[in-house]
Design an enzyme around this catalytic site. Structure first.
Site, PDB file in Angstrom:
ATOM      1  N   HIS A  25      25.293  51.906  33.666  1.00  0.00           N
ATOM      2  CA  HIS A  25      25.056  50.335  33.399  1.00  0.00           C
ATOM      3  C   HIS A  25      26.398  49.924  33.247  1.00  0.00           C
ATOM      4  O   HIS A  25      27.203  50.736  32.830  1.00  0.00           O
ATOM      5  CB  HIS A  25      24.072  50.247  32.074  1.00  0.00           C
ATOM      6  CG  HIS A  25      24.536  50.678  31.155  1.00  0.00           C
ATOM      7  ND1 HIS A  25      25.413  50.012  30.033  1.00  0.00           N
ATOM      8  CD2 HIS A  25      24.491  52.071  30.316  1.00  0.00           C
ATOM      9  CE1 HIS A  25      25.603  50.701  29.235  1.00  0.00           C
ATOM     10  NE2 HIS A  25      25.072  51.979  29.228  1.00  0.00           N
ATOM     11  N   CYS A  26      26.478  48.602  33.124  1.00  0.00           N
ATOM     12  CA  CYS A  26      27.683  47.839  32.581  1.00  0.00           C
ATOM     13  C   CYS A  26      27.154  47.027  31.460  1.00  0.00           C
ATOM     14  O   CYS A  26      26.375  47.292  30.808  1.00  0.00           O
ATOM     15  CB  CYS A  26      28.415  47.037  33.577  1.00  0.00           C
ATOM     16  SG  CYS A  26      27.262  45.659  34.410  1.00  0.00           S
ATOM     17  N   ALA A  27      27.764  46.055  31.088  1.00  0.00           N
ATOM     18  CA  ALA A  27      27.393  44.999  30.013  1.00  0.00           C
ATOM     19  C   ALA A  27      26.195  44.363  30.031  1.00  0.00           C
ATOM     20  O   ALA A  27      25.319  44.228  29.054  1.00  0.00           O
ATOM     21  CB  ALA A  27      28.462  44.249  29.633  1.00  0.00           C
ATOM     22  N   ARG A  29      24.055  44.773  33.352  1.00  0.00           N
ATOM     23  CA  ARG A  29      23.349  45.241  34.402  1.00  0.00           C
ATOM     24  C   ARG A  29      22.975  46.945  34.488  1.00  0.00           C
ATOM     25  O   ARG A  29      23.840  47.596  33.895  1.00  0.00           O
ATOM     26  CB  ARG A  29      23.962  45.097  35.862  1.00  0.00           C
ATOM     27  CG  ARG A  29      24.260  43.715  35.811  1.00  0.00           C
ATOM     28  CD  ARG A  29      24.807  43.267  37.098  1.00  0.00           C
ATOM     29  NE  ARG A  29      25.054  41.843  37.055  1.00  0.00           N
ATOM     30  CZ  ARG A  29      25.303  41.087  38.177  1.00  0.00           C
ATOM     31  NH1 ARG A  29      25.442  41.661  39.639  1.00  0.00           N
ATOM     32  NH2 ARG A  29      25.796  39.727  38.217  1.00  0.00           N
TER      33      ARG A  29
END
Length: 104
Positions: A25-27, A29
């Site tokens: 994951h990112c910030a 998504r």
């Protein structure tokens, strides 16, 4: 928001846990590399409360959650662990960190 229910809905609409090659994951998504990307059900995911949208970028399928993404990611990781899908975190991170240097 019930993060566990959301995680279950996501898994059911990406082809189940057996279709995941890697994930991270990112910030905002969740990012999946799927074995069979045709099982990524964007229409159902977009209709799901708690999901802001979906994106397909190259070989990666993304589910936009927003700032609660870490909670949903943790639930997905817990569910996959219970299901016996032991995708190593090291493999996930290695697959997601492909940077390209661009010279001008």
């Amino acid at each position: 928001m019930n993060y566990k229910e959301l995680a279950e809905k996501i898994l059911n609409n990406i082809g189940t846990s057996k279709n995941i090659e890697s994930y991270t994951h990112c910030a905002t998504r969740l990012r999946f590399n799927l074995i069979d990307p045709t099982k990524f059900n964007q229409d159902e995911l977009k209709k799901t409360n708690g999901i802001m949208g979906t994106v397909v970028s190259g070989n990666q399928q993304q589910v936009i959650i927003g700032p609660d993404v870490q909670h949903v990611y943790n639930e997905i990781r817990n569910l996959l662990s219970k299901l016996g899908n032991n995708i190593s975190l090291e493999k996930n991170q290695k697959n997601q960190r492909n940077f390209h240097l661009i010279k001008y």
